[in-house]
Design an enzyme around this catalytic site. Sequence first.
Site, mmCIF file in Angstrom:
data_model
loop_
_atom_site.group_PDB
_atom_site.id
_atom_site.type_symbol
_atom_site.label_atom_id
_atom_site.label_comp_id
_atom_site.label_asym_id
_atom_site.label_seq_id
_atom_site.Cartn_x
_atom_site.Cartn_y
_atom_site.Cartn_z
ATOM 1 N N PHE A 113 0.760 -1.549 -0.356
ATOM 2 C CA PHE A 113 0.288 0.681 -0.231
ATOM 3 C C PHE A 113 0.297 0.979 -0.260
ATOM 4 O O PHE A 113 1.846 1.170 0.954
ATOM 5 C CB PHE A 113 -0.862 0.070 1.558
ATOM 6 C CG PHE A 113 -1.591 1.364 1.201
ATOM 7 C CD1 PHE A 113 -3.110 1.988 0.015
ATOM 8 C CD2 PHE A 113 -2.163 2.161 1.577
ATOM 9 C CE1 PHE A 113 -3.321 2.848 0.507
ATOM 10 C CE2 PHE A 113 -2.442 3.121 2.273
ATOM 11 C CZ PHE A 113 -3.432 3.609 0.706
ATOM 12 N N ASP A 158 9.246 3.106 1.336
ATOM 13 C CA ASP A 158 8.364 3.505 1.708
ATOM 14 C C ASP A 158 8.002 3.283 3.353
ATOM 15 O O ASP A 158 7.667 2.235 4.358
ATOM 16 C CB ASP A 158 6.834 2.934 1.027
ATOM 17 C CG ASP A 158 5.720 3.644 1.396
ATOM 18 O OD1 ASP A 158 5.322 4.603 2.876
ATOM 19 O OD2 ASP A 158 4.323 3.675 1.033
ATOM 20 N N LYS A 170 2.655 10.450 8.121
ATOM 21 C CA LYS A 170 1.790 9.288 9.580
ATOM 22 C C LYS A 170 2.834 10.437 10.483
ATOM 23 O O LYS A 170 2.615 11.816 10.965
ATOM 24 C CB LYS A 170 1.978 8.812 9.835
ATOM 25 C CG LYS A 170 0.841 7.666 8.489
ATOM 26 C CD LYS A 170 0.090 6.092 8.193
ATOM 27 C CE LYS A 170 -0.707 6.041 7.843
ATOM 28 N NZ LYS A 170 -0.318 5.252 6.301
HETATM 29 C C1 LIG Z 1 -0.765 5.958 4.770
HETATM 30 C C2 LIG Z 1 -0.084 4.972 3.704
HETATM 31 C C3 LIG Z 1 0.385 5.792 2.469
HETATM 32 C C4 LIG Z 1 -0.572 6.930 2.294
HETATM 33 O O1 LIG Z 1 -0.149 8.431 3.281
HETATM 34 P P1 LIG Z 1 -1.350 9.313 3.238
HETATM 35 O O2 LIG Z 1 -0.816 10.043 4.712
HETATM 36 O O3 LIG Z 1 -2.411 8.445 3.769
HETATM 37 O O4 LIG Z 1 -1.351 9.743 1.823
HETATM 38 C C5 LIG Z 1 1.731 5.150 1.695
HETATM 39 N N1 LIG Z 1 2.604 4.332 1.846
HETATM 40 C C6 LIG Z 1 2.112 3.651 3.485
HETATM 41 C C7 LIG Z 1 2.735 2.619 3.597
HETATM 42 C C8 LIG Z 1 1.371 4.152 4.918
HETATM 43 O O5 LIG Z 1 1.188 3.229 5.731
#
Ligand SMILES: *Cc1c(COP(=O)(O)O)cnc(C)c1O
Length: 389
Positions: free
Chosen positions: A130, A215, A244
């Site tokens: 994701f 990521d 985050k």
């Molecule tokens: C939350 C998340 C995203 C996307 O972040 P947003 O602030 O919602 O755009 C991308 N990669 C990972 C691993 C995430 O947990």
Amino acid sequence: MSFPHLLPTYARADVAFTHGEGAYLFDEDGRKYLDFGAGVAVNVLGHAHPHLIAALTEQAGKIWHTSNLYRVPGQETLARRLIEATFADTVFFTNSGVEAIEAAIKTARRYHFANGAPERFRIVTFEGAFHGRTLAAIAAGGQKKYLEGFGPKVEGFDQVPFGDARALAEAITDATGALLIEPIQGEGGLRPVPPEFLRHMRQLCDERGMLLIFDEIQTGIGRTGKLFAHEWAGVTPDIMAIAKGIGGGFPLGACLATADAAKGMTTGTHGTTFGGNPLAMAVGNAVLDVVLKPEFLEHVQRVGNYARQQFASLIADYPDVFEDLRGEGLMLGLKMRVPNTEFIDGLRAHGMLAITAGDNVIRLLPPLIIDESHVREAMEKLSAAAAQL
Ligand SMILES: *Cc1c(COP(=O)(O)O)cnc(C)c1O
């Protein structure tokens, strides 16, 4: 017929919170909840942390926004601190995780363009990944449920099964410019990538002139007991997306890169109006004031180990409800034998919040400031919710 005023893309729980304090949230009826969701791994210092309130309100009285047409001193400070704490040489600030991913993808493509190899724009990603919800990020994530109906998938992403070294080798061609991975899949179900696989990816990238992109939007800022999860594997990426936790609840993300990887991102190639605005910078710097204290990560490791021991005993106590415990530090997941959505609803009725993930997992992502007493309280609530099934 009336249409929902809020575009109905969320299946929201029917609860609204009015305030929070530390690891607790309070709803409109005054009910108290132990927050083991932390707004999806965002509120690393919990709710209403005095240092964050002071930083934000002090900045709010000075200047809110100037744009990136001028120097923003808070960006310079936060970038220097992130660089000192990581592999990176340079930072681009965003408002969200997915914008950090977009910046990472664009940086990787421009690197090969700058090298005279613009055909190396393809990126290999992993099933269950994701990376956010823009058109490029859903193509990178490759999940059918997020791609369906949104037109042609953005070109340039090749997906291989999770942890499959042979499939990875087969997917890499002369057009591959980068590999993109979460060190622990968050939304995919708390699946940790084995450290040796991350090291293997680093080696492949070095051999084939590819860039390694991590990521760490969910795994970063102390969540796993290290500042970034890849530190456990002893490898560094060339580019990293974070978000985050770095804002502690204020919208903030960043794309970090080495000088070499970033060489294509010259003046005018990328931009943002809001990204790195003074309010976000004040909060980001305040989050680091706390998280970069050496004892902070030791604390996360200690409480994380305790939580792991405690939650593991749930599997023995309720084998019909819990199947497996996964994750690292305070990024833990319980794989369920009952539907995870049902369990989360029951848990909320017992005054505790957690979050679903893929593979029928519930994610336990508390604020990193919790101590053993919060873990014991979580155990009571998880046990009560399990016993009721
Ligand atoms: C939350 C998340 C995203 C996307 O972040 P947003 O602030 O919602 O755009 C991308 N990669 C990972 C691993 C995430 O947990």
